[in-house]
Design a protein around this motif. Sequence first.
Motif, PDB file in Angstrom:
ATOM      1  N   ARG A  75      -6.609   2.973   4.934  1.00  0.00           N
ATOM      2  CA  ARG A  75      -6.827   2.566   6.497  1.00  0.00           C
ATOM      3  C   ARG A  75      -5.971   3.845   7.252  1.00  0.00           C
TER       4      ARG A  75
ATOM      5  N   PRO B 213       0.387  -1.049  -0.302  1.00  0.00           N
ATOM      6  CA  PRO B 213      -0.004  -0.107   0.320  1.00  0.00           C
ATOM      7  C   PRO B 213       1.119   1.179  -0.114  1.00  0.00           C
TER       8      PRO B 213
ATOM      9  N   GLY C  27      -3.973   0.039  -2.342  1.00  0.00           N
ATOM     10  CA  GLY C  27      -4.536   0.949  -0.997  1.00  0.00           C
ATOM     11  C   GLY C  27      -3.439   2.219  -0.542  1.00  0.00           C
TER      12      GLY C  27
ATOM     13  N   PRO D 290     -10.198   4.901  -2.994  1.00  0.00           N
ATOM     14  CA  PRO D 290     -10.644   3.772  -1.997  1.00  0.00           C
ATOM     15  C   PRO D 290      -9.709   3.200  -1.034  1.00  0.00           C
ATOM     16  N   GLY D 291      -9.848   2.381  -0.181  1.00  0.00           N
ATOM     17  CA  GLY D 291      -9.744   2.082   0.689  1.00  0.00           C
ATOM     18  C   GLY D 291      -8.163   2.436   1.528  1.00  0.00           C
TER      19      GLY D 291
END
Length: 119
Positions: free
Chosen positions: A113, A44, A83, A110-111
């Motif tokens: 964290r 990511p 992500g 998107p995604g």
Amino acid sequence: MNVVLLLMVFLLLTGELGRASGSGIPEGAALPRSSESRPGIATPLRLTLDRQGRLQAADGRGLLPSQLPGWWSAQPAAQRSAGLIVAADAQAPAPQVVALLSALRAAGVPGVRLEAQRR
């Protein structure tokens, strides 16, 4: 209730407590650490928000929230699909963290964290 307890005791006594055979992992094999990159698997992207509210990309470049859409679209597609992790200092101003997450959502990321950290 007693039947369930008896079944559990029976299964514990008759079950095999050894290592499951056929796991496919050789004895003594070293497993990769979570921080190591793995070939063929995209990691990511990462942004850091420090305690003063400054945003920084993984390459050390400072970013403004208005630059996020261009920065995101310039990243390789494989990494975009993995992500984004936002590593925010535990002392980062909460309104700036919320504003950053809103800007990322508006940029179509998107995604996302969120990872809180203390330095």
